[in-house]
Design a protein around this motif. Sequence first.
Motif, PDB file in Angstrom:
ATOM      1  N   UNK A   1       0.835  -1.206   0.000  1.00 25.86           N
ATOM      2  CA  UNK A   1       0.000   0.000   0.000  1.00 25.86           C
ATOM      3  C   UNK A   1       0.865   1.249   0.000  1.00 25.86           C
ATOM      4  N   UNK A   2       1.768   1.316  -0.990  1.00 28.71           N
ATOM      5  CA  UNK A   2       2.721   2.419  -1.038  1.00 28.71           C
ATOM      6  C   UNK A   2       2.421   3.472  -2.079  1.00 28.71           C
ATOM      7  N   UNK A   3       1.252   3.429  -2.734  1.00 28.45           N
ATOM      8  CA  UNK A   3       0.884   4.457  -3.703  1.00 28.45           C
ATOM      9  C   UNK A   3       0.662   5.776  -2.975  1.00 28.45           C
ATOM     10  N   UNK A   4       0.688   6.884  -3.698  1.00 30.01           N
ATOM     11  CA  UNK A   4       0.452   8.158  -3.015  1.00 30.01           C
ATOM     12  C   UNK A   4      -0.967   8.217  -2.464  1.00 30.01           C
ATOM     13  N   UNK A   5      -1.903   7.548  -3.140  1.00 29.20           N
ATOM     14  CA  UNK A   5      -3.285   7.554  -2.655  1.00 29.20           C
ATOM     15  C   UNK A   5      -3.403   6.823  -1.321  1.00 29.20           C
ATOM     16  N   UNK A   6      -2.622   5.762  -1.132  1.00 27.91           N
ATOM     17  CA  UNK A   6      -2.638   5.045   0.149  1.00 27.91           C
ATOM     18  C   UNK A   6      -2.109   5.934   1.273  1.00 27.91           C
ATOM     19  N   UNK A   7      -0.994   6.612   0.997  1.00 21.73           N
ATOM     20  CA  UNK A   7      -0.425   7.509   2.006  1.00 21.73           C
ATOM     21  C   UNK A   7      -1.370   8.678   2.283  1.00 21.73           C
ATOM     22  N   UNK A   8      -2.066   9.141   1.243  1.00 25.98           N
ATOM     23  CA  UNK A   8      -3.006  10.244   1.435  1.00 25.98           C
ATOM     24  C   UNK A   8      -4.166   9.812   2.323  1.00 25.98           C
ATOM     25  N   UNK A   9      -4.665   8.597   2.128  1.00 30.50           N
ATOM     26  CA  UNK A   9      -5.730   8.076   2.978  1.00 30.50           C
ATOM     27  C   UNK A   9      -5.269   8.014   4.431  1.00 30.50           C
ATOM     28  N   UNK A  10      -4.038   7.561   4.637  1.00 31.65           N
ATOM     29  CA  UNK A  10      -3.529   7.484   6.011  1.00 31.65           C
ATOM     30  C   UNK A  10      -3.467   8.872   6.643  1.00 31.65           C
ATOM     31  N   UNK A  11      -3.079   9.874   5.876  1.00 25.99           N
ATOM     32  CA  UNK A  11      -3.063  11.236   6.406  1.00 25.99           C
ATOM     33  C   UNK A  11      -4.477  11.698   6.766  1.00 25.99           C
ATOM     34  N   UNK A  12      -5.437  11.364   5.924  1.00 25.31           N
ATOM     35  CA  UNK A  12      -6.827  11.768   6.181  1.00 25.31           C
ATOM     36  C   UNK A  12      -7.376  11.078   7.424  1.00 25.31           C
ATOM     37  N   UNK A  13      -7.067   9.789   7.587  1.00 24.61           N
ATOM     38  CA  UNK A  13      -7.540   9.061   8.753  1.00 24.61           C
ATOM     39  C   UNK A  13      -6.905   9.620  10.019  1.00 24.61           C
ATOM     40  N   UNK A  14      -5.592   9.873   9.955  1.00 24.06           N
ATOM     41  CA  UNK A  14      -4.896  10.445  11.111  1.00 24.06           C
ATOM     42  C   UNK A  14      -5.461  11.808  11.473  1.00 24.06           C
ATOM     43  N   UNK A  15      -5.836  12.580  10.459  1.00 31.17           N
ATOM     44  CA  UNK A  15      -6.422  13.897  10.696  1.00 31.17           C
ATOM     45  C   UNK A  15      -7.898  13.866  10.999  1.00 31.17           C
ATOM     46  N   UNK A  16      -8.448  12.658  11.155  1.00 36.51           N
ATOM     47  CA  UNK A  16      -9.865  12.463  11.472  1.00 36.51           C
ATOM     48  C   UNK A  16     -10.787  13.151  10.457  1.00 36.51           C
ATOM     49  N   UNK A  17     -10.390  13.078   9.207  1.00 36.78           N
ATOM     50  CA  UNK A  17     -11.215  13.611   8.125  1.00 36.78           C
ATOM     51  C   UNK A  17     -11.922  12.439   7.450  1.00 36.78           C
ATOM     52  N   UNK A  18     -13.237  12.454   7.496  1.00 32.09           N
ATOM     53  CA  UNK A  18     -14.022  11.333   6.981  1.00 32.09           C
ATOM     54  C   UNK A  18     -14.238  11.508   5.478  1.00 32.09           C
TER      55      UNK A  18
END
Length: 282
Positions: free
Chosen positions: A92-109
């Motif tokens: 899960x190393x695509x930029x979209x995967x990392x972007x999702x992780x940032x969104x989850x960490x930032x509690x953005x649904x």
Amino acid sequence: MSTSPLEKLVVSLYFAGRTGPATFHRVGQATSYRATGNHLADAPAVAYTRTSQSSYYLDGVDVSGSVPAGRNTVVAWGDSATDGVGATPDADGRYTDDLVERLVTGRRQVGVVNAGIAGNMLLTSSSCFGEKGTARFRRDVLDRPGVRTVIVELGGNDIGANWSEGPCLPSSHRPVSARQITHAYGELVRAAHERGIKVIGATVIPLKGYPGYSAKVERLRQQVNHWIRTSRVYDAVVDFDRAMADPAHPDRPRPGYVYEDGLHPDDAGYHALANAFDLTEL
């Protein structure tokens, strides 16, 4: 079924007879497993002895979030830099995967849909890499439910292959200008805005490792990127070029950020692309 953020989902399919040629996602970057016979109810996976890095038939999975129904989807729409060529398979190393992780960490649904096709072009359909972006934009973005934002990362192959010939390019292929590329961007933005969809433009990453790279290619890339940064047509811009470029040699990728082919990002490069986003703009 209930799922949690970042949870992995396995989908099993059984075909009772011969299917003929299969539709598939060539650069799936996740292992698919195949077996002969019906093993849907098997607990162990010993029957699945054949593998592939592509995925077959499945087009997508609809997910409804815990927030009220509305526009909660970001579509990442592009070519191999979105598809994830160069990322470590199954990591899960695509930029979209990392972007999702940032969104989850930032509690953005907010959910992210990856609509990247490796090799895809903005203005030219290809027998190898699918219909041109201007033709597939409606299906992959406009007609998708719940889309709030689209990230437009497409055009690098139009630039890199602009003066090329080959079996994957139609006989009618002719070089395109920066004006033709940017005009197409403007048309996509207008179509998205008519649907109330926000558009983020991504600059074209360094193409020094592209097979058809030349000084003409670099000039065209610079012209297109200048337009993306300064035209104010987009609602926001994410500068993939500056995130990936070697500060000492801006026409090539930064050492450590590039896959072994010398062109595509590696996991570190994709992580840098994901970090280039301002999450408030999504």
